[in-house]
Design an enzyme around this catalytic site. Sequence first.
Site, PDB file in Angstrom:
ATOM      1  N   ASN A   1       0.849  -1.198   0.000  1.00  0.00           N
ATOM      2  CA  ASN A   1       0.000   0.000   0.000  1.00  0.00           C
ATOM      3  C   ASN A   1       0.880   1.242   0.000  1.00  0.00           C
ATOM      4  OD1 ASN A   1       0.581   0.788   2.833  1.00  0.00           O
ATOM      5  ND2 ASN A   1      -0.364  -1.204   3.243  1.00  0.00           N
TER       6      ASN A   1
ATOM      7  N   ASP B   1      -4.058  -6.564   5.076  1.00  0.00           N
ATOM      8  CA  ASP B   1      -5.056  -7.473   5.664  1.00  0.00           C
ATOM      9  C   ASP B   1      -4.975  -8.865   5.042  1.00  0.00           C
ATOM     10  OD1 ASP B   1      -6.323  -5.759   7.520  1.00  0.00           O
ATOM     11  OD2 ASP B   1      -7.238  -4.682   5.837  1.00  0.00           O
TER      12      ASP B   1
ATOM     13  N   LYS C   1       9.706 -16.692 -10.412  1.00  0.00           N
ATOM     14  CA  LYS C   1       8.929 -15.600 -11.002  1.00  0.00           C
ATOM     15  C   LYS C   1       7.806 -16.178 -11.864  1.00  0.00           C
ATOM     16  CE  LYS C   1       9.193 -11.618 -13.967  1.00  0.00           C
ATOM     17  NZ  LYS C   1       9.943 -10.920 -14.992  1.00  0.00           N
TER      18      LYS C   1
ATOM     19  N   PHE D   1      -4.521   3.145  14.591  1.00  0.00           N
ATOM     20  CA  PHE D   1      -4.848   4.127  13.566  1.00  0.00           C
ATOM     21  C   PHE D   1      -5.981   3.536  12.725  1.00  0.00           C
ATOM     22  CE2 PHE D   1      -1.948   7.771  12.890  1.00  0.00           C
ATOM     23  CZ  PHE D   1      -1.117   7.598  13.976  1.00  0.00           C
TER      24      PHE D   1
ATOM     25  N   LYS E   1     -13.597   0.062  15.295  1.00  0.00           N
ATOM     26  CA  LYS E   1     -12.268  -0.559  15.467  1.00  0.00           C
ATOM     27  C   LYS E   1     -11.764  -0.367  16.882  1.00  0.00           C
ATOM     28  CE  LYS E   1     -10.939  -0.345  10.647  1.00  0.00           C
ATOM     29  NZ  LYS E   1     -10.296   0.367   9.570  1.00  0.00           N
TER      30      LYS E   1
ATOM     31  N   LYS F   1     -11.151  -3.768  18.870  1.00  0.00           N
ATOM     32  CA  LYS F   1      -9.752  -4.129  19.154  1.00  0.00           C
ATOM     33  C   LYS F   1      -9.350  -3.764  20.580  1.00  0.00           C
ATOM     34  CE  LYS F   1      -8.560  -3.780  14.259  1.00  0.00           C
ATOM     35  NZ  LYS F   1      -7.494  -3.744  13.258  1.00  0.00           N
TER      36      LYS F   1
HETATM   37  O1  PMT Z   1       2.897   6.110   6.582  1.00  0.00           O
HETATM   38  P1  PMT Z   1       2.305   7.437   6.094  1.00  0.00           P
HETATM   39  O2  PMT Z   1       2.506   7.635   4.615  1.00  0.00           O
HETATM   40  O3  PMT Z   1       2.793   8.610   6.909  1.00  0.00           O
HETATM   41  O4  PMT Z   1       0.733   7.379   6.285  1.00  0.00           O
HETATM   42  C1  PMT Z   1       0.191   7.256   7.559  1.00  0.00           C
HETATM   43  C2  PMT Z   1      -0.935   6.225   7.598  1.00  0.00           C
HETATM   44  C3  PMT Z   1      -2.114   6.713   6.786  1.00  0.00           C
HETATM   45  C4  PMT Z   1      -0.455   4.879   7.065  1.00  0.00           C
HETATM   46  C5  PMT Z   1      -1.298   6.026   9.109  1.00  0.00           C
HETATM   47  O5  PMT Z   1      -1.619   7.242   9.627  1.00  0.00           O
HETATM   48  C6  PMT Z   1      -2.458   5.063   9.278  1.00  0.00           C
HETATM   49  O6  PMT Z   1      -3.601   5.399   9.194  1.00  0.00           O
HETATM   50  N1  PMT Z   1      -2.101   3.781   9.562  1.00  0.00           N
HETATM   51  C7  PMT Z   1      -3.052   2.675   9.720  1.00  0.00           C
HETATM   52  C8  PMT Z   1      -3.578   2.273   8.389  1.00  0.00           C
HETATM   53  C9  PMT Z   1      -4.395   1.002   8.504  1.00  0.00           C
HETATM   54  O7  PMT Z   1      -3.881  -0.045   8.230  1.00  0.00           O
HETATM   55  O8  PMT Z   1      -5.573   1.160   9.011  1.00  0.00           O
HETATM   56  P2  PMT Z   1      -6.638  -0.067   9.190  1.00  0.00           P
HETATM   57  O9  PMT Z   1      -7.912   0.639   9.400  1.00  0.00           O
HETATM   58  O10 PMT Z   1      -6.523  -1.038   8.077  1.00  0.00           O
HETATM   59  O11 PMT Z   1      -6.140  -0.786  10.520  1.00  0.00           O
HETATM   60  C10 PMT Z   1      -6.570  -0.388  11.801  1.00  0.00           C
HETATM   61  C11 PMT Z   1      -5.474  -0.636  12.810  1.00  0.00           C
HETATM   62  O12 PMT Z   1      -5.208  -2.038  12.926  1.00  0.00           O
HETATM   63  C12 PMT Z   1      -4.153   0.009  12.477  1.00  0.00           C
HETATM   64  O13 PMT Z   1      -3.594   0.517  13.667  1.00  0.00           O
HETATM   65  C13 PMT Z   1      -3.309  -1.130  11.918  1.00  0.00           C
HETATM   66  O14 PMT Z   1      -1.923  -0.939  12.178  1.00  0.00           O
HETATM   67  C14 PMT Z   1      -3.851  -2.323  12.680  1.00  0.00           C
HETATM   68  N2  PMT Z   1      -3.783  -3.584  11.918  1.00  0.00           N
HETATM   69  C15 PMT Z   1      -4.406  -3.707  10.719  1.00  0.00           C
HETATM   70  C16 PMT Z   1      -4.361  -4.919  10.053  1.00  0.00           C
HETATM   71  C17 PMT Z   1      -3.643  -6.007  10.626  1.00  0.00           C
HETATM   72  N3  PMT Z   1      -3.558  -7.179  10.007  1.00  0.00           N
HETATM   73  N4  PMT Z   1      -3.043  -5.848  11.809  1.00  0.00           N
HETATM   74  C18 PMT Z   1      -3.109  -4.673  12.464  1.00  0.00           C
HETATM   75  O15 PMT Z   1      -2.544  -4.535  13.557  1.00  0.00           O
END
Ligand code: PMT
Length: 403
Positions: A209, A279, A289, A323, A337, A341
């Site tokens: 991403n 995810d 490859k 986040f 979330k 979580k």
């Molecule tokens: O890195 P930058 O370019 O500065 O951009 C910042 C950002 C947009 C990446 C950052 O601010 C941000 O939003 N990060 C979380 C993005 C994300 O994966 O969000 P989510 O809604 O998919 O996940 C929710 C939370 O669960 C996040 O804290 C994530 O780290 C966590 N997660 C998600 C999936 C997973 N398999 N395990 C996790 O722990």
Amino acid sequence: MLQNKNIVLGVTGGIAAYKACDLVSRLKKLGANVNVVMTRAATEFVTPLTFQTLSQNPVAVEMFQQPGSWEIEHIALAKKADLLVVAPATADMIGKIAGGIADDLLSTTIMATGAPVLLAPAMNTHMYQNPIVQENISRLKSFNYRLIAPETGRLACGDVGEGKMASPETLLAAIVKLLIRQPDLAGKRILITAGPTREAIDPVRFISNHSSGKMGYALARAAAERDAVVTLISGPVGLPRPNNVDLLIPVESAAEMYRQVMAHYQDQDIVIMAAAVADYRPKAVSPEKIKKTNNGLTLELEKNTDILLELGQNKGNHILVGFAAETQNLLEYSREKLVHKNLDLIVANDLTEEGAGFGGDTNIIRIIHRSGQVDSLPKLTKTELGHIILDKVRSLLEPAAAL
Ligand code: PMT
């Protein structure tokens, strides 16, 4: 963040005076009270009215102007200041201070203040490298004046070299550091994740991403500045190692990130998951490859473990911050979330907003608390936001610290 802080900003006569306007506006956004003092030469570059409008305070220029009150202006400002910043600081002003000369409102205010003084030199490269200027700078440093070195670049006079005033963002970070960077996370162990993950398809391809890691790295820098013991687990990014981070663990995939987070989790007081963790991953990784054919290619994906969900299920005394990056229903999805979580805070960014989310140096965030409280912040740099997020974390630690 800078509420109740009084900053006196001295502006001297150089083209970089225009950047001081941006600085005033950033300081105001963070809640500071800003009083601008200009030298007469500075008014040739920017009018006092500009600074008056931005600072919402009268601008002082003249030593002997009719006083608005019976306070003596330079003494009143010198006493009031929590910090005195001179940006830009010309060779002339640096020389005056170093020589103990106080012959205008700004130099007398500097002489009379007990507050820290931060100078941002800006001048032509040859002037800056002049041994007299360098000696004056060394002398000021020996008296505990703080200086922010100018940057190298193309100068207004056409020369290329050292002498460009540090950017308003750099200045703001230094100001915030001087004013509020207490070592208020000293001894606290904090784990921060940053950047994207890469989920291999074959030896040359992956799913990923747009995360640059800037948000997570800003948090790590901020935590280190506040003396926390910082472990940064980072997906692949092109950023330099932040200063004073205790442990930097590079990872590629979500599975590696999961393993590293789990290996360090028990030791931590605080975990902030700023990483954009994939995810899904391809169910099978081809060892070779994958050759292109005339047909399409179907990939079967399987789910990665949700790291934060698992941390929340084993929360114990940890403070957990997640986040949420959303393109719709920002508050609703983010709140879901937070609850699902088992988090203390979630930082929600709307990826559709200009200046928010992936890649850039700024973000626009809402910090959602368990109580339902939502702090909506304006567009700020990721550096500024890193500290604001840590302020919220700190306030969660305080009740426990008070026991
Ligand atoms: O890195 P930058 O370019 O500065 O951009 C910042 C950002 C947009 C990446 C950052 O601010 C941000 O939003 N990060 C979380 C993005 C994300 O994966 O969000 P989510 O809604 O998919 O996940 C929710 C939370 O669960 C996040 O804290 C994530 O780290 C966590 N997660 C998600 C999936 C997973 N398999 N395990 C996790 O722990």
